[in-house]
Structures are given as C-alpha cells and as structure tokens.
Design an enzyme around this catalytic site. Structure first.
Site, PDB file in Angstrom:
ATOM      1  N   LYS A 151      29.081   8.232 -34.567  1.00  0.00           N
ATOM      2  CA  LYS A 151      30.372   9.044 -33.573  1.00  0.00           C
ATOM      3  C   LYS A 151      31.148   9.446 -34.887  1.00  0.00           C
ATOM      4  CE  LYS A 151      28.224   8.410 -29.489  1.00  0.00           C
ATOM      5  NZ  LYS A 151      27.773   9.214 -28.933  1.00  0.00           N
ATOM      6  N   HIS A 267      14.844  10.588 -27.617  1.00  0.00           N
ATOM      7  CA  HIS A 267      16.026  10.600 -26.920  1.00  0.00           C
ATOM      8  C   HIS A 267      15.475  11.644 -25.706  1.00  0.00           C
ATOM      9  CE1 HIS A 267      20.191  11.566 -25.539  1.00  0.00           C
ATOM     10  NE2 HIS A 267      20.343  10.525 -26.545  1.00  0.00           N
TER      11      HIS A 267
HETATM   12  C1  CAP Z   1      25.631   6.948 -26.442  1.00  0.00           C
HETATM   13  C2  CAP Z   1      25.095   8.400 -26.524  1.00  0.00           C
HETATM   14  C3  CAP Z   1      23.342   8.558 -25.977  1.00  0.00           C
HETATM   15  C4  CAP Z   1      23.336   7.893 -24.971  1.00  0.00           C
HETATM   16  C5  CAP Z   1      22.267   8.917 -23.858  1.00  0.00           C
HETATM   17  C6  CAP Z   1      25.635   9.427 -25.934  1.00  0.00           C
HETATM   18  O1  CAP Z   1      26.698   7.153 -26.894  1.00  0.00           O
HETATM   19  O2  CAP Z   1      24.781   8.603 -27.995  1.00  0.00           O
HETATM   20  O3  CAP Z   1      23.167   9.828 -26.358  1.00  0.00           O
HETATM   21  O4  CAP Z   1      22.927   6.736 -24.734  1.00  0.00           O
HETATM   22  O5  CAP Z   1      22.139   8.417 -22.683  1.00  0.00           O
HETATM   23  O6  CAP Z   1      25.884  10.476 -26.529  1.00  0.00           O
HETATM   24  O7  CAP Z   1      26.212   9.452 -24.909  1.00  0.00           O
HETATM   25  P1  CAP Z   1      27.994   5.907 -26.252  1.00  0.00           P
HETATM   26  P2  CAP Z   1      20.703   7.501 -22.206  1.00  0.00           P
HETATM   27  O8  CAP Z   1      27.452   4.759 -26.849  1.00  0.00           O
HETATM   28  O9  CAP Z   1      29.074   6.409 -27.142  1.00  0.00           O
HETATM   29  O10 CAP Z   1      28.045   6.134 -25.107  1.00  0.00           O
HETATM   30  O11 CAP Z   1      20.642   6.368 -23.478  1.00  0.00           O
HETATM   31  O12 CAP Z   1      20.995   7.073 -21.084  1.00  0.00           O
HETATM   32  O13 CAP Z   1      19.769   8.609 -22.024  1.00  0.00           O
HETATM   33 MG    MG Z   2      24.083  10.608 -27.656  1.00  0.00          MG
END
Ligand code: CAP
Ligand code: MG
Length: 412
Positions: A151, A267
């Site tokens: 991030k 993903h």
């Molecule tokens: C998590 C994340 C992932 C999510 C997607 C985001 O970041 O990188 O893409 O896990 O959701 O962009 O939100 P955070 P899922 O840890 O900062 O939330 O795994 O439910 O598909």
């Molecule tokens: Mg993400």
C-alpha cells in the site's frame, strides 16, 4: 409442435453423465414454471415452441428440473451439452450461468452451486502447487501464511515497492503481493518492479527468511502467458491474476503453462458485482470451484464476516470448502482471508477458518504507528498468539508491536 416438459422431479440421474446446478429463484410464476423456463432456455428450449426441436434432440440434450425445495431449484444438464474435449470454462458458464439471468419472467436468480461430472473434471489440471506446495516453498507446514498487500494500492515506484516488501519480510511476513489495480503503470513498470522485488526477496533469503511476492500480471488474453513467463524470467516468486476481470481462461492458461514454475495467486476483484446480492448473481462458491479447476494455488475467499468486505460467514465456509474439499481430483487451494484485516481480528478469522489459510493485511500492516516492519511483526505476533491459544492482550504485554496495533485499531 410439441410442448416439451423439462420437469423431472425426483428422477435419479447418474453423476457420471450429468452436471448438477442449484439456483435460488425469486419469481411471481409458479416455481415449477420458472424452473422449467430456466432449464429450457439453458438447453434446448426458447420462449416458444419450435418446429425444429425433434424428440431425439430433446431426449438427448434437454436439461431436467430434478428438485424444487422452496426457492432452491436443482437443474441437471446432460454432459453432452458441454464442450468436454476443449475443457473450457467460458462455454460451461454460457450453459449454467448464461441467458437465465436476463429472463423477464424471473425476478431474481442466483447460481449457488455446481457439481461437475468426472468426464468434465478430468479435462482440468487444477493447482500446480496448491496449499501444500505453497507451504513447502515457504517452509511453513502448519501456521497460517501471513501476508501483506503493498500500500498505497498504486503510486509507489519499483524501488519503494521493493523496500516495502523487504521491510514486510524483515518483520516476518511470508507473503507479499501487488494490489489488484497495479500491473504495469508508468510510475511502476512491471519489469523494474519485478526485478527490484526479486532482489529484496533474495536478500531476505540470504538473511534466512523465506518469502514470496505475487506480481500482478492481469492483462488481456493473448498477452498474459507471455507476461507470466517474462515476470518469472525477471525473478517473480509468485504471480497474481485477477480472475473475474481477466477470465478463468487466463488463470488456466497461466497455471497450465509448463514453463510457469511459480504459484498462481488469484484475486477476485469485481466479484462483488455478482456475489454480493443474496438473490441475484453467482456465488463465490461457484467461482472458487472454477478457480480450483483452472489451477489457482491461492484464492481470496473473504474474512468470514470480520473484515471490511461484505461476506456472510456461512458463505465464507462454503468458499473454503470449495477450495479444500476432497470430492474433486485436484490439489487443494489455499484460502486467502484479506480485506480490512488487522492484528486485532486475526484470532476471530483463525477461529472461523482454522489455520490452513493465508491471512493478509494491507492497511493493517502499512498503517502501524511504527511503519511496515512493525506492522508485519504485529500481524505475525497476532497469528502466533492465536495459534498458541494465548489472548492477544496477554501476548501484547511483551510484544510491543502487537500492543501498539491493538492500541491503534483495537480487537474484536
Ligand atoms: C486488501 C485489498 C484486497 C482485498 C480484496 C484491498 O487491502 O488489497 O484487494 O482483500 O478483498 O485492496 O482492499 P486492506 P477480498 O488489507 O488494506 O483492506 O479479499 O475480499 O477479495
Ligand atoms: Mg487490493
């Protein structure tokens, strides 16, 4: 012109020659009529009787409504309705998840589950590594894998991306990944990023720590295999494919490429457009089964109701079961619990999902008051505490990084 019936309630069909699907149906029609409309539209019928549908075609290729239980309808499709030899998901989806969603007579329909027959399953190879293969690479046989998503989602240059990965690995994380929107933008070209991250991973290895980082190669169908081979050549230790935006065929092409010798992290971004509504769309359970067939080694399945993304815990367990069940001839997929994760909710996720998961946090690592390495340490400490059955508050007494994370975000 024959008006054929697609109802076969209670009829016993052999699992060798039929694909069974379950749909949740919302309709003002009598449920039998709505179910027949779906079976007809997805096999030999259309909105009106037709002179060209002859008895033998109907007998061989018509779908059958074999059960109706409240709003749940079971429809079986003859295996001949599928292009088995090609082993391709697109045509499967056109049959089991095609026009039916647009039928005027059906107010809502959600494909909840699918069970393929052996002759279809044997055309797929499934994961090359699977959960055990990932664990062997990382030397982590039992505990959850612990990862991070670099991030901010976009904006870092290759050097800073690699620095993030090095800090995360130095804090003990086993996995890193690109975010789903980062592929090959001008601010972070994929070749430079892959090479810089590979150097960081190698440095960690020299320092005695094993880590993989998934490079996101989500791109168009004709380029994705070449890009997979390129990033592997540049040192990628894992690759990532956004399956809903790229397609199941993209996962399959990369996973089945004999030149690809690294795991495929899958993903599911955009899945919410079809999985979130309980009455319309396609369940993540179906997506999980298709990703496993096509060769994903790890797949996001949600955080079983505790993270930031919507998701019913019961559905999360169904997704996990689709990744891990023994009823298909494939290696098991490692379920990935991600999305709004932070140390304070790690025990809840491990209690719900067990230890055979990959827990990962983006904000929950990069948002730590003392930076990425401390954030990584806090996540690892939370996993260790939960694994040993020690309450976080207890464990935090002599683990400063975890204590600081609990002070910042609390715990559930
Ligand atoms: C998590 C994340 C992932 C999510 C997607 C985001 O970041 O990188 O893409 O896990 O959701 O962009 O939100 P955070 P899922 O840890 O900062 O939330 O795994 O439910 O598909
Ligand atoms: Mg993400």
């Amino acid at each position: 012109m024959e008006n054929y019936s697609y109802l076969a309630l209670g009829e016993e069909l052999d699992r060798e020659n039929w694909v069974f699907t379950k749909y949740r149906v919302t309709t003002d029609l009598p449920m039998e009529k709505a179910a027949e409309n779906i079976a007809a539209e997805q096999s030999t019928g259309t909105w009106t009787g037709i002179s060209t549908l002859k008895d033998d075609i109907f007998r061989k290729y018509a779908a059958k409504v074999t059960a109706i239980d409240g709003d749940m309808v079971t429809i079986a499709y003859p295996v001949e309705d599928f292009c088995i030899e090609r082993g391709a998901v697109p045509q499967i989806l056109s049959v089991i998840a095609g026009n039916l969603f647009g039928l005027e007579t059906i107010k809502g329909v959600r494909l909840e589950d699918v069970e393929f027959c052996p002759s279809i399953l044997k055309k797929y190879k499934g994961p090359k590594f699977g959960d055990k293969g990932l664990r062997d690479i990382l030397g982590r046989p039992e505990k959850p894998l612990v990862g991070t998503i670099v991030k901010p989602k976009i904006g870092l240059n290759p050097k800073d991306t690699a620095a993030y990965v090095y800090e995360a690995g130095s804090g003990g994380l086993t996995n890193g990944k690109d975010d789903e929107t980062l592929v090959d933008q001008v601010f972070c070209p994929i070749e430079a990023r892959t090479k810089a991250v590979a150097e960081a991973i190698d440095k960690l290895k020299e320092e005695g720590h094993r880590m993989v980082h998934a490079i996101n190669i989500s791109t168009n169908g004709q380029d994705i295999r070449d890009l997979a081979e390129d990033v592997q050549k540049w040192g990628a230790t894992e690759i990532m494919v956004d399956v809903i935006t790229c397609g199941y065929g993209a996962v399959q092409a990369v996973a089945e490429d004999p030149k690809i010798k690294v795991p495929v992290h899958v993903h599911r971004t955009m899945h919410g457009a079809m999985t979130k509504d309980p009455l319309n769309g396609i369940s993540m359970r179906v997506v999980s089964k298709l990703v496993r067939m096509c060769g994903g080694d790890a797949l996001h399945i949600g955080t079983l109701g505790v993270g930031k993304m919507a998701g019913d815990p019961a559905e999360g367990r169904l997704n996990q079961d689709a990744c891990q069940s023994d009823d298909v001839p494939f290696k098991k997929v490692l379920p990935v619990c991600s999305g709004g994760m932070y140390p304070g909710i790690v025990p809840g996720v491990m209690k719900a999902a067990g230890n055979n998961i990959q827990i990962q946090a983006g904000g929950g690592v990069a948002g730590h008051p003392r930076g990425v390495r401390a954030g990584a340490m806090a996540m690892c400490q939370a996993v260790d505490a939960a694994y040993e059955g020690i309450p976080l508050a207890e464990y935090a007494k002599d683990h400063a990084e975890l204590r600081e994370a609990l002070e910042r975000w609390g715990s559930k």
